[in-house]
Design a protein around this motif. Structure first.
Motif, PDB file in Angstrom:
ATOM      1  N   ASP A 143       3.747   2.455   2.703  1.00  0.00           N
ATOM      2  CA  ASP A 143       4.341   1.379   3.512  1.00  0.00           C
ATOM      3  C   ASP A 143       5.840   1.628   3.712  1.00  0.00           C
ATOM      4  O   ASP A 143       6.552   1.982   2.763  1.00  0.00           O
ATOM      5  CB  ASP A 143       4.164   0.019   2.811  1.00  0.00           C
ATOM      6  CG  ASP A 143       2.754  -0.530   2.950  1.00  0.00           C
ATOM      7  OD1 ASP A 143       1.973   0.013   3.761  1.00  0.00           O
ATOM      8  OD2 ASP A 143       2.442  -1.504   2.236  1.00  0.00           O
ATOM      9  N   LYS A 151       0.853  -1.186   0.000  1.00  0.00           N
ATOM     10  CA  LYS A 151       0.000   0.000   0.000  1.00  0.00           C
ATOM     11  C   LYS A 151       0.891   1.239   0.000  1.00  0.00           C
ATOM     12  O   LYS A 151       1.982   1.228   0.606  1.00  0.00           O
ATOM     13  CB  LYS A 151      -0.881   0.018   1.256  1.00  0.00           C
ATOM     14  CG  LYS A 151      -1.913  -1.092   1.292  1.00  0.00           C
ATOM     15  CD  LYS A 151      -2.802  -0.988   2.527  1.00  0.00           C
ATOM     16  CE  LYS A 151      -3.706  -2.208   2.621  1.00  0.00           C
ATOM     17  NZ  LYS A 151      -4.316  -2.362   3.957  1.00  0.00           N
ATOM     18  N   LYS A 152       0.409   2.283  -0.656  1.00  0.00           N
ATOM     19  CA  LYS A 152       1.177   3.532  -0.699  1.00  0.00           C
ATOM     20  C   LYS A 152       1.515   3.988   0.724  1.00  0.00           C
ATOM     21  O   LYS A 152       0.644   3.997   1.589  1.00  0.00           O
ATOM     22  CB  LYS A 152       0.357   4.624  -1.388  1.00  0.00           C
ATOM     23  CG  LYS A 152       0.373   4.522  -2.900  1.00  0.00           C
ATOM     24  CD  LYS A 152      -0.287   5.759  -3.489  1.00  0.00           C
ATOM     25  CE  LYS A 152      -0.226   5.889  -4.978  1.00  0.00           C
ATOM     26  NZ  LYS A 152      -0.197   4.768  -5.845  1.00  0.00           N
ATOM     27  N   SER A 159       5.044  -6.145   2.562  1.00  0.00           N
ATOM     28  CA  SER A 159       3.678  -6.206   2.043  1.00  0.00           C
ATOM     29  C   SER A 159       2.675  -6.637   3.110  1.00  0.00           C
ATOM     30  O   SER A 159       3.029  -7.246   4.120  1.00  0.00           O
ATOM     31  CB  SER A 159       3.539  -7.126   0.826  1.00  0.00           C
ATOM     32  OG  SER A 159       3.242  -8.457   1.227  1.00  0.00           O
ATOM     33  N   HIS A 160       1.423  -6.343   2.831  1.00  0.00           N
ATOM     34  CA  HIS A 160       0.343  -6.704   3.758  1.00  0.00           C
ATOM     35  C   HIS A 160       0.024  -8.181   3.701  1.00  0.00           C
ATOM     36  O   HIS A 160      -0.555  -8.723   4.642  1.00  0.00           O
ATOM     37  CB  HIS A 160      -0.878  -5.811   3.501  1.00  0.00           C
ATOM     38  CG  HIS A 160      -0.557  -4.390   3.881  1.00  0.00           C
ATOM     39  ND1 HIS A 160      -0.851  -3.868   5.112  1.00  0.00           N
ATOM     40  CD2 HIS A 160       0.131  -3.429   3.224  1.00  0.00           C
ATOM     41  CE1 HIS A 160      -0.377  -2.626   5.195  1.00  0.00           C
ATOM     42  NE2 HIS A 160       0.221  -2.345   4.044  1.00  0.00           N
TER      43      HIS A 160
END
Ligand code: NAD
Ligand code: ZN
Length: 389
Positions: free
Chosen positions: A56, A53-54, A129-130
């Motif tokens: 991070d 996500k922008k 990352s998520h």
């Protein structure tokens, strides 16, 4: 605080962001003293890792000083200097107790997506990352470290930050890649990729009994570094890799092949390499696998293909028939860094490994955007960038 934030492919920015805080009683907060950019960060930078996500915060190789401590943390104190493994592990689940720390069952709060995609999730990862938990990374002035009694390794004062930093990832990764080869004295090992992971795989293979190591890359400065580590080399743009490996091994092939390249392999003009590139560009495939194909094709019968290089999705045109017919063993995965940190620190203290040789560039956190670009393009003989906040 200042932190390196991801905004999209080839777009990282150093931004002011809120300081991390103790969210769980087992957390500590570190003031980061030194951090690095990893080849794995390049997969994110290139836009190949989903679930970002922008904004991070990136970074999973870092070392720092404890500045705040959760109420349940027993083994660390404010002021301790520690290096932190990139995989987050709870220390008490079935996987951790089997010494499989990068497969921790408890540390990825977003495990559901990978459960669906892969059948099960690995551990949470810093700055990755998520899908892997959405943990903020250590390319920052401060970072929150969960399960602080389990991961961080306290460092003795006579070991410098630069000597210890790579215990967080690439030194154990190269070592585990070589250990997975189950070497016997005298074995010949081929290593695709002479990046930092490949460099440590080369030195580890010799430590573990290899008589010869053959490094394969196209970047002269990296091949020179491999030679300095005792390896023979193949430039895959100049020579046919399979034919040369056969010439060098009496027609048998290497006893073990290490793929330290991963999903962004460059082609040497072969039709299959062009096919990978087109499919990846059109989002019809996730990975480019020239190195892996060559490793399977060249490995001797009954040998091991060890894969520290990262792959993400569904691989096309894997020579599975060759792997089967030759009875190869394929070993792979995220490194169980926790398993290797203390023994490898002992090697550093004894002088049998000095990991600092891979550092080609030293910069500050503020220069991170330029540093990512230089490392991606391998310009200016860049092998490894360390960043000081
Ligand atoms: P890097 O990008 O610095 O090095 C990769 C090297 O591979 C480069 O020198 C490149 O020129 C070379 N290469 C590209 N295509 C090739 C080909 N077809 N044949 C031979 N060489 C080729 O990256 P790195 O930091 O050394 O990391 C290497 C890989 O290891 C990456 O995929 C990274 O994500 C992965 N990695 C995995 C773990 C783990 O836990 N398994 C940990 C750290 C890094
Ligand atoms: Zn890494």
């Amino acid at each position: 605080m200042q932190a390196v934030c991801w905004y999209g492919p080839h777009d990282v920015r150093v931004k002011s962001v809120p300081d991390p805080y103790i969210e769980d009683s087992e957390d500590v907060i570190l003031r980061v003293r030194l951090t690095a950019i990893c080849g794995s960060d390049l997969h994110i930078y290139g836009g190949f890792i989903p679930g970002m996500k922008k904004g991070d915060i990136l970074g999973h190789e870092f070392l720092g000083e404890v500045v705040e401590i959760g109420s349940a943390v027993k083994s660390l104190a404010v002021g301790d200097r520690v290096v932190v493994p990139f995989a987050i592990a709870c220390g008490r689940c079935v996987s951790c107790r089997r010494d499989l720390w990068a497969l921790c069952d408890n540390s990825n709060p977003n495990a559901g997506t990978l459960d669906t995609l892969y059948g099960a999730s690995g551990s949470g990862l810093f700055g990755y990352s998520h899908l892997y938990g959405g943990f903020s990374g250590g390319q920052a002035e401060y970072v929150r470290v969960p399960f602080a009694d389990i991961g961080p390794l306290r460092l003795p004062p006579h070991i410098t930050d630069e000597q210890a930093l790579f215990l967080s990832d690439i030194l154990p990764t190269g070592y585990m890649a070589a250990e997975n080869c189950e070497l016997r004295a005298g074995d010949v090992v081929a290593v695709w990729g002479a990046g930092p992971v490949g460099q440590f795989a080369i030195r580890s293979a010799f430590l573990l009994g290899a008589s010869r190591v053959i490094a394969i890359d196209r970047i002269a400065s990296r091949l020179d570094m491999a030679v300095a580590g005792g390896a023979e080399t193949i430039d895959f743009m100049q020579e046919d890799v399979y034919d040369t490996l056969m010439d060098l091994t009496g027609g048998r092939g290497p006893d073990a092949c290490i793929d330290a390249v991963g999903l962004e392999a460059h082609g040497s003009g072969s039709a299959l390499a062009r096919y990978d590139r087109v499919k990846q560009a059109m989002w019809m495939a996730t990975d480019r696998l020239q190195a892996l194909r060559q490793a399977i094709h060249a490995c001797r019968k009954g040998g091991v293909v060890s894969i520290p290089g990262v792959y993400g999705g569904f691989l096309d045109k894997v020579p599975m028939g060759a792997a089967f017919a030759k009875g190869l063993s394929l070993r792979m995965g995220q490194t169980h860094v926790h398993r290797y940190m203390a023994p490898l620190l002992a090697h550093i203290e004894a002088g049998s490994i000095d990991p600092t040789f891979v550092i080609s560039h030293r910069a500050t956190l503020a220069d991170a955007a330029e540093a990512y670009d230089t490392f991606l393009k391998k310009e200016d003989a860049c092998t490894k960038v360390v960043l000081r906040p």
